[in-house]
Scaffold this active site. Structure first.
Site, PDB file in Angstrom:
ATOM      1  CE  LYS A   1     -15.086   0.106  -0.638  1.00 36.44           C
ATOM      2  NZ  LYS A   1     -15.662  -0.177   0.649  1.00 36.44           N
TER       3      LYS A   1
ATOM      4  CE  LYS B   1      -8.389 -10.626  -0.341  1.00 34.87           C
ATOM      5  NZ  LYS B   1      -7.814 -10.225   0.922  1.00 34.87           N
TER       6      LYS B   1
ATOM      7  CE  LYS C   1      -4.311  -1.815   1.686  1.00 34.15           C
ATOM      8  NZ  LYS C   1      -5.263  -1.958   2.755  1.00 34.15           N
TER       9      LYS C   1
END
Ligand code: SF4
Length: 324
Positions: A195, A192, A98
């Site tokens: 969102k 995967k 991230k």
């Protein structure tokens, strides 16, 4: 909530609540890491409660609450921050992934697993139902638990093999309870379902909206023409069939695919029907709940009351042992 969350976690939780004393938490303190809109946070919290309740969590059986309604979570997280090795946090795969996607990285992203450790250890939980991608975060909770116990657990009066004073294991080392369902891939078939990748189907989406997403979804890339036999195992639609369709249908799909007996659209139509069978009752419950907001608030308030009692007890012990 998207169907990846539902199949990979929540469907399993709905069963586990009958086997264990269970606590489920809507993690709004986690949700504010990164940019967000305060008004939509309120809505997202409500939507998540509706999704969890309609997907099978029963507030008469388990405790469901909102994290920020039990502020002890952040108090314990701060305490754990003071004993968590920085290197352990920097090694976390999710942090590395991230933080690479962001220009400026906030400390909360690095410390996210510390708050997770607090979420778990505040209730001195033994087991945490997680997917494989969360095992590393859980391992961090175990490190934190061991460290805190070694530093602040009361001395038992006995000695360890190495001659040091034995200390009580105040916090258990939480173990993963791995979810049996495999990872659900997104509609792009690449990553995967998530969102942030924009490849999801929402748990409460309408029949039409689901079909609009399923229709163009990626299938076996080698099946270009309808006459090309496919390999079901490499196709995400086949894996969704495994999650939603009865075994006889899954077998039929595998045969039809590998013999070029039908086209991918036929296959997806059958999947859409199977999904309807499972999702329509959930959507119906969600619509009923949305009309009874008081019921949701009461369920969350009862969950928070119960959890606050446990959390205060833990914090009393923690403060006492740490010299506050
Ligand atoms: S027939 Fe079904 S399982 Fe086979 S490639 Fe097409 S969508 Fe996938």
């Amino acid at each position: 909530m998207h169907i990846g969350n539902y199949l990979g976690a929540v469907k399993n939780w709905a069963q586990l609540q009958h086997q264990f004393e269970s606590i489920f938490c809507i993690v709004d303190y986690h949700a504010i890491v990164g940019q967000y809109d305060p008004e939509s946070l309120r809505q997202r919290r409500k939507d998540m409660a509706i999704s969890l309740l309609s997907a099978g969590l029963d507030p008469n059986v388990c405790s469901l609450f909102v994290q920020s309604h039990v502020p002890e979570h952040t108090e314990l997280a701060w305490i754990f921050n003071t004993i968590t090795p920085l290197g352990e946090l920097e090694r976390q795969t999710q942090f590395k992934e991230k933080s690479q996607r962001q220009e400026s990285v906030v400390a909360g992203l690095l410390n996210y697993p510390v708050l997770q450790a607090a979420d778990i250890l505040l209730y001195r939980a033994d087991l945490v139902p997680v997917g494989e991608d969360q095992v590393q975060h859980l391992e961090l909770s175990r490190v934190v638990s061991r460290r805190w116990n070694a530093l602040f657990g009361r001395q038992t009066g006995r000695t360890n093999d190495d001659g040091s004073e034995e200390r009580e294991e105040y916090f258990p080392e939480p173990k993963p309870l791995l979810t049996p369902t495999r990872r659900i891939m997104g509609l792009d078939g690449q990553a995967k379902m998530s969102k942030s990748m924009g490849n999801t189907i929402g748990l409460l989406e309408s029949t039409e909206a689901i079909w609009a997403k399923l229709r163009p979804a990626v299938t076996d890339p080698k099946r270009i023409r309808k006459t090309d036999p496919g390999t079901p195992e490499v196709c995400n639609i086949y894996h969704l069939h495994k999650a939603f369709s009865p075994p006889a249908t899954v077998e039929h799909v595998a045969t039809q695919c590998s013999t070029a007996g039908w086209g991918c659209i036929d296959c997806k139509k059958v999947l859409a029907e199977s999904m309807e069978t499972e999702l329509v009752p959930i959507r119906r419950r969600a619509a009923e709940l949305a009309n009874r907001p008081k019921e949701i608030d009461e369920a969350l308030a009862a969950g928070a009351d119960h959890c606050r009692t446990i959390a205060r007890e833990t914090m009393k012990d923690v403060r006492d042992r740490m010299g506050f």
